[in-house]
Design a protein around this motif. Structure first.
Motif, PDB file in Angstrom:
ATOM      1  N   PHE A 101       0.824  -1.212   0.000  1.00  0.00           N
ATOM      2  CA  PHE A 101       0.000   0.000   0.000  1.00  0.00           C
ATOM      3  C   PHE A 101       0.858   1.263   0.000  1.00  0.00           C
ATOM      4  CE2 PHE A 101      -3.289  -2.981   1.014  1.00  0.00           C
ATOM      5  CZ  PHE A 101      -4.460  -2.388   0.594  1.00  0.00           C
ATOM      6  N   GLU A 102       2.028   1.216   0.596  1.00  0.00           N
ATOM      7  CA  GLU A 102       2.890   2.397   0.630  1.00  0.00           C
ATOM      8  C   GLU A 102       3.344   2.826  -0.760  1.00  0.00           C
ATOM      9  OE1 GLU A 102       4.244   4.546   3.424  1.00  0.00           O
ATOM     10  OE2 GLU A 102       2.201   3.826   3.611  1.00  0.00           O
ATOM     11  N   LEU A 103       3.260   1.911  -1.721  1.00  0.00           N
ATOM     12  CA  LEU A 103       3.722   2.214  -3.074  1.00  0.00           C
ATOM     13  C   LEU A 103       2.596   2.700  -3.982  1.00  0.00           C
ATOM     14  CD1 LEU A 103       6.155  -0.810  -3.539  1.00  0.00           C
ATOM     15  CD2 LEU A 103       6.699   1.526  -2.852  1.00  0.00           C
ATOM     16  N   SER A 104       1.418   2.956  -3.424  1.00  0.00           N
ATOM     17  CA  SER A 104       0.297   3.465  -4.215  1.00  0.00           C
ATOM     18  C   SER A 104      -0.460   4.520  -3.421  1.00  0.00           C
ATOM     19  CB  SER A 104      -0.657   2.328  -4.610  1.00  0.00           C
ATOM     20  OG  SER A 104      -1.801   2.843  -5.260  1.00  0.00           O
ATOM     21  N   GLU A 105      -0.197   5.779  -3.714  1.00  0.00           N
ATOM     22  CA  GLU A 105      -0.907   6.856  -3.030  1.00  0.00           C
ATOM     23  C   GLU A 105      -2.377   6.885  -3.437  1.00  0.00           C
ATOM     24  OE1 GLU A 105       0.569  10.728  -2.735  1.00  0.00           O
ATOM     25  OE2 GLU A 105       2.487  10.140  -1.836  1.00  0.00           O
ATOM     26  N   THR A 106      -2.666   6.420  -4.648  1.00  0.00           N
ATOM     27  CA  THR A 106      -4.066   6.339  -5.080  1.00  0.00           C
ATOM     28  C   THR A 106      -4.847   5.396  -4.179  1.00  0.00           C
ATOM     29  OG1 THR A 106      -3.429   6.742  -7.378  1.00  0.00           O
ATOM     30  CG2 THR A 106      -5.602   5.768  -6.998  1.00  0.00           C
ATOM     31  N   ALA A 107      -4.271   4.222  -3.926  1.00  0.00           N
ATOM     32  CA  ALA A 107      -4.932   3.252  -3.044  1.00  0.00           C
ATOM     33  C   ALA A 107      -5.067   3.814  -1.634  1.00  0.00           C
ATOM     34  CB  ALA A 107      -4.150   1.942  -3.021  1.00  0.00           C
ATOM     35  N   LEU A 108      -4.038   4.463  -1.128  1.00  0.00           N
ATOM     36  CA  LEU A 108      -4.104   5.054   0.212  1.00  0.00           C
ATOM     37  C   LEU A 108      -5.198   6.107   0.290  1.00  0.00           C
ATOM     38  CD1 LEU A 108      -0.316   5.492   1.117  1.00  0.00           C
ATOM     39  CD2 LEU A 108      -1.933   3.860   2.112  1.00  0.00           C
ATOM     40  N   SER A 109      -5.337   6.907  -0.761  1.00  0.00           N
ATOM     41  CA  SER A 109      -6.371   7.942  -0.780  1.00  0.00           C
ATOM     42  C   SER A 109      -7.767   7.330  -0.759  1.00  0.00           C
ATOM     43  CB  SER A 109      -6.201   8.827  -2.021  1.00  0.00           C
ATOM     44  OG  SER A 109      -7.160   9.850  -2.048  1.00  0.00           O
ATOM     45  N   VAL A 110      -7.956   6.248  -1.519  1.00  0.00           N
ATOM     46  CA  VAL A 110      -9.257   5.560  -1.526  1.00  0.00           C
ATOM     47  C   VAL A 110      -9.561   5.003  -0.141  1.00  0.00           C
ATOM     48  CG1 VAL A 110     -10.515   3.569  -2.442  1.00  0.00           C
ATOM     49  CG2 VAL A 110      -9.188   5.018  -3.987  1.00  0.00           C
ATOM     50  N   VAL A 111      -8.568   4.368   0.469  1.00  0.00           N
ATOM     51  CA  VAL A 111      -8.739   3.825   1.824  1.00  0.00           C
ATOM     52  C   VAL A 111      -9.110   4.935   2.796  1.00  0.00           C
ATOM     53  CG1 VAL A 111      -7.549   2.705   3.750  1.00  0.00           C
ATOM     54  CG2 VAL A 111      -7.171   1.889   1.411  1.00  0.00           C
ATOM     55  N   LEU A 112      -8.430   6.059   2.697  1.00  0.00           N
ATOM     56  CA  LEU A 112      -8.663   7.193   3.592  1.00  0.00           C
ATOM     57  C   LEU A 112     -10.090   7.725   3.470  1.00  0.00           C
ATOM     58  CD1 LEU A 112      -7.072   9.203   5.536  1.00  0.00           C
ATOM     59  CD2 LEU A 112      -6.827  10.652   3.521  1.00  0.00           C
ATOM     60  N   VAL A 113     -10.548   7.919   2.245  1.00  0.00           N
ATOM     61  CA  VAL A 113     -11.871   8.505   2.019  1.00  0.00           C
ATOM     62  C   VAL A 113     -12.979   7.531   2.411  1.00  0.00           C
ATOM     63  CG1 VAL A 113     -13.452   9.363   0.245  1.00  0.00           C
ATOM     64  CG2 VAL A 113     -11.054  10.077   0.226  1.00  0.00           C
ATOM     65  N   ILE A 114     -12.833   6.260   2.049  1.00  0.00           N
ATOM     66  CA  ILE A 114     -13.839   5.253   2.422  1.00  0.00           C
ATOM     67  C   ILE A 114     -13.948   5.159   3.946  1.00  0.00           C
ATOM     68  CG2 ILE A 114     -14.373   2.789   2.425  1.00  0.00           C
ATOM     69  CD1 ILE A 114     -15.031   4.073  -0.206  1.00  0.00           C
TER      70      ILE A 114
END
Length: 647
Positions: A281-294
């Protein structure tokens, strides 16, 4: 220690088998003795593993059993024992042990007594297999096993239609998440060539820059796709919007499994998995952003639903949804340590609140509507004080366990620069007020005010037996002290070193100034979160202890909003109208076309009709005259001779 690791997972399994398969030949008492012994032994061994791993610094990563070799790939059962695993093992076994003991009192008169003990022991085994796994295959086994056993537990009272509906709903919603999870594991195998955690994490540099085309001409990062697919699985298990709808309905099961599923086991599986996958997950800020918003959406909107619930267990269930949102927000902000720290503290005080709710339900002869409670403080002193501890820990009152983990999450999100962090900070900060309001609304309605219960001629409420109250006291202790005891080492020390990976530019916890437990508490008293907590608590006291007619006036004035909240934002109605009705409609069409017309009409009736037609025509060849048969034989012979000559 390898034998200890095996014993930890196999002892609950053995207890489950003995009390389940051989339940017809053993006494009720022996069933709970066997299962409790298995889980208690697993807990003691988990403490030894915790000392060996978290305190002495030893780790273990090894295979236990090779299941299959296929196409050069090895599929194994193995254990990865590090500080993250050791912490989860202690939490899971301790909460499970308390639930096992509590079940003796709660399920005492239930005809499925032995079966229930078998199920909860099997649930413990499944969760331990999940958290101790060192590869994606075993992770998926534990993942599906907890889902299966949760289906059995939610529908334990299988004669209740609502329970059957709830367990089917939980099973189907989790299948949606698990489908994404399975695709994510498949993508890991394709691009990394292995399912072993260590091999996958060590090969991230070779995959992080790769892209794939999902749609023609649209390239997306492989790492982003893998992380998002894995997170879809986490959304199902950890009940994140929109895959959250199963969790409140799971309250149809007995109260002990509400504590087990919603505190330390099934719903935290997704949080644990994402933390374990931090190197990806640390290698994908897009995925982190989705996780954060959800996570922010879940934390914010699910908290409001707790304000309109009257069922005591459903209030705690929506609280679980909101708190899972907090953990998910922390994951999205790369504060993985804060997420699993909140997972740990939440496990104790949420299990406490569920079991306390069960104690109240027992005292009121299985009444769950808070409008029919009140004034229970004088009848149930132990349940009252432990519920107060759980409620204070839940709202993050200074000094209690929830204060340290929740404040750390809020400050971490405030320091995050991931897309969506601003909204997430607003959501978790506002959620503090909402949490305090619905938590003490429940507390005041149940234990204070005038007595609104009707015993219908039965005895007055009284304190539950020791097998119920002892787990409450045991859970209340860590709900008070565990936060202050471990915040320094878990969040600002190197407790999770080697287990969780955070890139330097994402390390929001390092931006928090930590000067010891006392300093953290004093700092917390100056933050907006503390004052919002006090505001929520005072508001609940005013509305439900003093101006008790105001809530009804607010409901009438904002009836449209109340209806939205009571209808749970329409998620269930939409799922029922679109997915359920759509599936039934599609099934009806397929039935009419494939079953009625094709299978019955064409294949079955058609073949029968063809045989009848052919027989009707063929009967004209049977004339009964010798010269006709002789003529046919001569023609046939001539055709055979002609075929021989030509060939």
């Amino acid at each position: 220690m390898k034998s200890a690791y095996l014993s930890i997972v196999l002892l609950p399994l053995a207890g489950s088998i003995l009390s389940g398969i051989f339940g017809a030949w053993i006494e009720r008492k022996l069933a709970h003795v066997i299962t409790i012994f298995g889980v208690a032994a697993a807990f003691v061994l988990s403490l030894l593993v915790f000392k060996d791993t978290a305190l002495d610094g030893n780790t273990f990563n090894g295979s236990v059993y090779t299941w299959m070799l296929s196409g050069g790939f090895k599929f194994e059962v193995g254990f990865l024992i590090d500080s993250l695993t050791a912490m989860m093992m202690v939490v899971v076994t301790f909460v499970s042990l308390m639930v096992h003991i509590y079940t003796i009192g709660y399920m005492h008169d239930d005809p499925g007594y032995k079966r229930f003990f078998s199920y909860i022991s099997l649930f413990t085994f499944s969760m331990l297999m999940l958290v101790m796994s060192n590869n994606f295959l075993q992770l998926f086994f534990g993942w599906e096993a907890v889902g299966l056993v949760s289906y059995l537990l939610i529908g334990f009272w299988y004669k209740k239609e609502t329970a059957i509906y709830a367990n089917l709903k939980a099973f189907l919603v989790n299948r949606v998440g698990d489908f994404g999870f399975l695709l994510g594991i498949a993508a890991v195998l394709v691009y990394f060539g292995s399912l072993d955690y260590v091999e996958v994490f060590s090969a991230t540099d070779t995959v992080k820059d790769q892209t794939m085309e999902i749609f023609s001409g649209q390239s997306v990062s492989v790492m982003t796709v893998i992380c998002l697919l894995l997170f879809v699985g986490a959304m199902g298990k950890s009940a994140q919007v929109p895959l959250h709808v199963w969790l409140p309905d799971s309250m149809e099961g007995p109260t002990p499994i509400s504590a087990l599923i919603h505190a330390a086991t099934m719903v935290t599986a997704g949080i644990f998995m994402v933390a374990r996958m931090s190197p990806l997950f640390e290698l994908s800020e897009t995925a982190l952003s989705v996780v954060l918003v959800i996570g922010a959406i879940t934390a914010f909107f699910m908290g409001f639903l707790g304000l309109v619930q009257h069922d005591i267990k459903r209030v705690v269930a929506y609280s679980t949804l909101s708190q899972l949102g907090y953990m998910t927000v922390a994951l999205g902000a790369s504060a993985y340590s804060a997420a699993v720290f909140h997972l740990m503290t939440h496990a104790f005080f949420k299990a406490l609140l569920f079991l306390a709710a069960g104690s109240v339900i027992i005292a009121l002869h299985h009444e769950q509507d808070m409008r029919n409670m009140g004034g229970l403080r004088k009848y149930m002193p132990i349940t009252y004080w432990t519920s107060l501890v759980g409620s204070l820990a839940l709202i993050g009152f200074p000094g209690f366990a929830g204060f340290f983990s929740k404040d750390a999450i809020i400050e971490a999100v405030q320091n995050s620069s991931i897309a969506g962090a601003g909204f997430a900070y607003f959501a978790v900060l506002t959620g503090v007020f909402i949490t305090a309001l619905y938590s003490f609304r429940m507390f005041f309605l149940v234990f204070h005010g005038k007595e609104r219960f009707d015993t219908h001629g039965a005895h007055k409420p009284h304190e539950s037996p020791w097998v119920v109250t002892m787990p409450l006291v045991a859970l209340a202790i860590p709900s008070i002290v565990i936060g202050g005891f471990y915040i320094g080492v878990m969040l600002f020390g190197d407790f999770f070193k080697g287990a969780i990976m955070v890139l330097p530019e994402h390390d929001v916890l390092r931006k928090i100034e930590y000067s010891g437990v006392a300093g953290f508490v004093l700092h917390g008293l100056l933050t907006p979160a503390f004052w919002l907590t006090i505001a929520g608590l005072v508001t609940a006291w005013v509305l439900y202890m003093r101006l008790t007619d105001i809530p009804e006036k607010i409901r009438s004035r904002f009836d449209w909003l109340h209806r939205i909240l009571v209808n749970k934002y329409g998620f269930d109605d939409f799922n029922q109208a679109f997915f359920a009705a759509g599936a039934r409609g599609l099934g009806s069409i397929l039935w009419k076309i494939s079953d009625v017309r094709f299978i019955d009409g064409f294949i079955v009736n058609g073949s029968a009709g063809f045989v009848g037609w052919f027989a009707d025509k063929a009967r004209y060849l049977q004339t009964g005259m010798l010269y006709v048969y002789a003529f046919v034989m001569i023609i046939g012979l001539m055709l055979i001779l002609a075929w021989i000559i030509v060939s």
